[in-house]
Design a protein around this motif. Structure first.
Motif, short mmCIF file in Angstrom:
data_model
loop_
_atom_site.label_atom_id
_atom_site.label_comp_id
_atom_site.label_asym_id
_atom_site.label_seq_id
_atom_site.Cartn_x
_atom_site.Cartn_y
_atom_site.Cartn_z
N ILE A 262 0.80 -1.23 0.00
CA ILE A 262 0.00 0.00 0.00
C ILE A 262 0.83 1.29 0.00
O ILE A 262 0.29 2.37 -0.17
CB ILE A 262 -0.98 0.03 1.19
CG1 ILE A 262 -0.23 0.08 2.52
CG2 ILE A 262 -1.94 -1.15 1.13
CD1 ILE A 262 -1.10 0.43 3.71
N MET A 263 2.15 1.17 0.19
CA MET A 263 2.98 2.38 0.33
C MET A 263 3.09 3.13 -1.01
O MET A 263 2.93 2.56 -2.08
CB MET A 263 4.37 2.02 0.83
CG MET A 263 5.23 1.29 -0.16
SD MET A 263 6.82 0.85 0.59
CE MET A 263 7.69 0.21 -0.84
N THR A 264 3.36 4.41 -0.89
CA THR A 264 3.67 5.24 -2.05
C THR A 264 5.15 5.07 -2.33
O THR A 264 5.98 5.26 -1.44
CB THR A 264 3.34 6.72 -1.76
OG1 THR A 264 1.95 6.82 -1.46
CG2 THR A 264 3.70 7.61 -2.93
N ARG A 265 5.48 4.70 -3.55
CA ARG A 265 6.88 4.43 -3.90
C ARG A 265 7.61 5.67 -4.42
O ARG A 265 8.82 5.80 -4.21
CB ARG A 265 6.95 3.32 -4.93
CG ARG A 265 6.47 1.99 -4.36
CD ARG A 265 6.43 0.87 -5.40
NE ARG A 265 5.78 -0.31 -4.88
CZ ARG A 265 6.35 -1.21 -4.10
NH1 ARG A 265 7.60 -1.07 -3.72
NH2 ARG A 265 5.67 -2.26 -3.67
N LYS A 266 6.92 6.56 -5.07
CA LYS A 266 7.54 7.80 -5.55
C LYS A 266 7.34 8.86 -4.47
O LYS A 266 6.36 9.60 -4.48
CB LYS A 266 6.93 8.24 -6.88
CG LYS A 266 7.28 7.32 -8.01
CD LYS A 266 6.80 7.87 -9.34
CE LYS A 266 7.23 6.91 -10.45
NZ LYS A 266 6.93 7.46 -11.77
N VAL A 267 8.28 8.89 -3.55
CA VAL A 267 8.15 9.72 -2.37
C VAL A 267 8.65 11.13 -2.65
O VAL A 267 9.75 11.32 -3.17
CB VAL A 267 8.94 9.13 -1.18
CG1 VAL A 267 8.71 9.94 0.07
CG2 VAL A 267 8.56 7.67 -0.95
N ILE A 268 7.85 12.10 -2.28
CA ILE A 268 8.26 13.50 -2.36
C ILE A 268 9.00 13.79 -1.07
O ILE A 268 8.47 13.57 0.03
CB ILE A 268 7.05 14.41 -2.55
CG1 ILE A 268 6.41 14.09 -3.90
CG2 ILE A 268 7.44 15.88 -2.44
CD1 ILE A 268 5.02 14.59 -4.06
#
Length: 171
Positions: A25-31
C-alpha cells in the motif's frame, strides 16, 4: 439488520488486510525535502504536490526527519499576533501598525530551515512490516506518516494513515 455472517466476513477481511505488508500500500515515488530547505520552499512543495508532510533527507540521502504542515504552523505560535483560531480575514483586519510586524514575522518564518522544526530521528519501517504494525506505530507515536526504508536505510516508500484507511476499502 446485518446478518452475523456478514459481520464475521467483514472482520475476517479487515484482519487479512491488516496482516498484509506495507509494501502493498505504500507510495513508492516519495516526495522529499532536504534539511537545509527553507520553510517557504517546503510550503511550495506541499502545495504543488497536495501533500501535508514529507520525509527529510540529509546530503547523504538518509532519512533524518519528517516535516508536516503542523510543524510549520507551530512556528507561528511564537508570534504575538498569531492565534490558531484566527482566520485569514482576522489577520487582514489587524491594526495597520501590526501589518508590518506580521509581514516581517511571515518572512522570518519562511526563511527558517527544515532542520529547525522537523521531527528528528523519525520512526521508520521496512517494506515487510505488516499494515497492522504500521497502524500501531502511528497510533502510539502520533505520526501520520512513516518513511519506509530498506535494509541499507535507503528510502523506498512512505505509508500514511490515508493509505491504511484506503486499503480497508479498496479490497
Amino acid at each position: 439488520m446485518i446478518p452475523i455472517k456478514a459481520n464475521f466476513e467483514s472482520i475476517h477481511r479487515v484482519n487479512a488486510i491488516m496482516k498484509e505488508k506495507v509494501e502493498e500500500i505504500m507510495t513508492r515515488k516519495v516526495i522529499t525535502v532536504k534539511e537545509t530547505d527553507s520553510l517557504q520552499d517546503v510550503a511550495t512543495v506541499f502545495k504543488a504536490n497536495k501533500i501535508s508532510g514529507a520525509p527529510v533527507l540529509n546530503d547523504q540521502e538518509e532519512v533524518v526527519g519528517v516535516v508536516s504542515e503542523a510543524d510549520i504552523l507551530k512556528v507561528f505560535d511564537n508570534f504575538h499576533w498569531y492565534a490558531p483560531i484566527l482566520t485569514t480575514l482576522d489577520i487582514l483586519h489587524l491594526h495597520e501598525e501590526q501589518s508590518h510586524d506580521i509581514q516581517q514575522d511571515i518572512e522570518k518564518a519562511g526563511a527558517m530551515k527544515v532542520e529547525e522544526i522537523m521531527s528528528k530521528n523519525p520512526e521508520t519501517i521496512s517494506p515487510d512490516t505488516s499494515i497492522d504494525d504500521a497502524a500501531q506505530i502511528m497510533h502510539s507515536t502520533g505520526f501520520n506518516r512513516l518513511p519506509v526504508v530498506d535494509g541499507e536505510g535507503t528510502l523506498v516508500g512512505i505509508v500514511t494513515r490515508a493509505d491504511i484507511i484506503a486499503s480497508l476499502y479498496e479490497k
